[in-house]
Design a protein around this motif. Structure first.
Motif: not given
Length: 366
Positions: A168-170, A287-289, A313-317, A319-322
């Motif tokens: 997710v971060v990448l 897929a979740l993204l 706000a709703t992605s599977p990342g 909390i700190t990174e998002m």
């Protein structure tokens, strides 16, 4: 007379060399104009070096201080005006938490289906619990602990969370940067309670947020270094107390050590331990993204908020990174943080009861 303490010089040198590597990678990414250079650069460089067998090292104390810094910086965005806006969106925040629970369940079903009967030594019942806690979008350490209680493979759970957050971060920052260039996305005008650095005010801010961290640690709350600082800084901003902002170099340093803490997990043993499971985790995260993007777009239609803000706000990342992504890219950091905090509380509170309700009866049949 022996010294009252011993310095682990080999470990200290590994930490210092890793910091130098990460700093060089961050500066390179700044020159290349990549998104989130101070987190993505250290993450990628450290991960590649670790996979190559270089003895990298992350210092837990530095990572904790990084989370403390980011929590304090984000909390200052929760001005009275922002809190008033969020109060009108309480239903959307709760809907986001419910979505996270559903997303975790959908992810667990996909992960279980991909690996059913294909992981040697893992019976179907253990695979179901492993897939469930590996897909629950909460804190990695907390989900691993719950997985252990359920008889799941904790190593696979921890690996899946590492892969999910890293992917997710990448992916998201580069996708957002591309969208800004091609769709002309505008930054969202949300600024912290105070936009200037005041040495005495900053010292008091550090003291107060540090007290919040200690209180969270004393009560054994999850993610205390981030949430303790965040909640105290939120209170300061809500009361319109003008202390100081968090200087950008300190925020950059915090992103750097958080990037290192992710990168050092990609050891050769990690990569070769269960490659099929890791590949499945990557595919699951992508897929979740994709489904999160659809949900964020629909929620944006209902709320009028920026769809990219709601995607963060709703992605599977994590909390700190998002929250860092939203802050650096100016995409509604307090909105993202509010959604993510509520989601974390919901998942930590409801994951185990939902596991017993949804999956435990099925596992007993196998």
């Amino acid at each position: 007379m022996p010294l009252p303490f011993r310095t682990d010089w080999p470990r200290l040198w590994r930490v210092l060399l890793t910091l130098l590597l990460a700093f060089g990678a961050a500066e390179l990414c700044v020159g290349l104009h990549t998104p989130l250079p101070w987190m993505i650069g250290p993450l990628v460089a450290t991960a590649l070096a670790t996979l190559a067998g270089v003895p990298t090292q992350s210092a837990l104390s530095l990572r904790n201080m990084g989370q403390w810094t980011i929590g304090g910086a984000l909390g200052l965005y929760f001005t009275p005006e922002v809190l008033h806006m969020l109060a009108t969106l309480w239903w959307a925040v709760l809907l986001g938490a419910a979505w996270a629970l559903l997303l975790g369940w959908l992810g667990s079903q996909g992960l279980w289906w991909m690996h059913r009967g294909r992981l040697a030594g893992v019976p179907d019942g253990a695979l179901r619990s492993t897939a469930f806690y590996a897909s629950s979008i909460g804190g990695a350490s907390e989900m691993t602990l719950l997985a252990e209680r359920a008889g799941a493979r904790t190593d696979l759970v921890a690996a899946a969370h590492t892969v999910r957050v890293t992917v997710v971060v990448l992916v998201l920052p580069f996708a957002i940067q591309w969208s800004k260039q091609h769709w002309h996305l505008q930054a969202i005008d949300m600024v912290p309670a105070v936009d200037r650095f005041q040495p005495l005010g900053f010292a008091l801010l550090a003291l107060l947020t540090g007290a919040g961290v200690l209180a969270m640690r004393a009560t054994r709350r999850p993610n205390p270094w981030f949430l303790g600082a965040l909640l105290v800084a939120m209170l300061i901003a809500a009361l319109d107390i003008q202390l100081s902002n968090v200087p950008r170099p300190l925020s950059n340093a915090a992103q750097l050590v958080i990037g290192i803490s992710l990168g050092v997990r990609f050891t050769p043993a990690f990569a070769h331990g269960a490659p099929r499971w890791l590949l499945g985790s990557v595919l699951q995260t992508l897929a979740l993204l994709a489904v999160s993007a659809v949900f964020a777009w629909l929620l944006a239609l209902l709320t009028g908020l920026h769809p990219v803000t709601l995607l963060l706000a709703t992605s599977p990342g994590g909390i700190t990174e998002m929250a860092i992504t939203a802050k650096v890219l100016q995409l509604g950091a307090p909105v993202v943080t509010a959604f993510q905090v509520c989601r974390l509380v919901a998942v930590l509170t409801l994951a185990e009861p939902l596991y017993r309700r949804w999956l435990k009866p099925d596992s007993r049949k196998n």
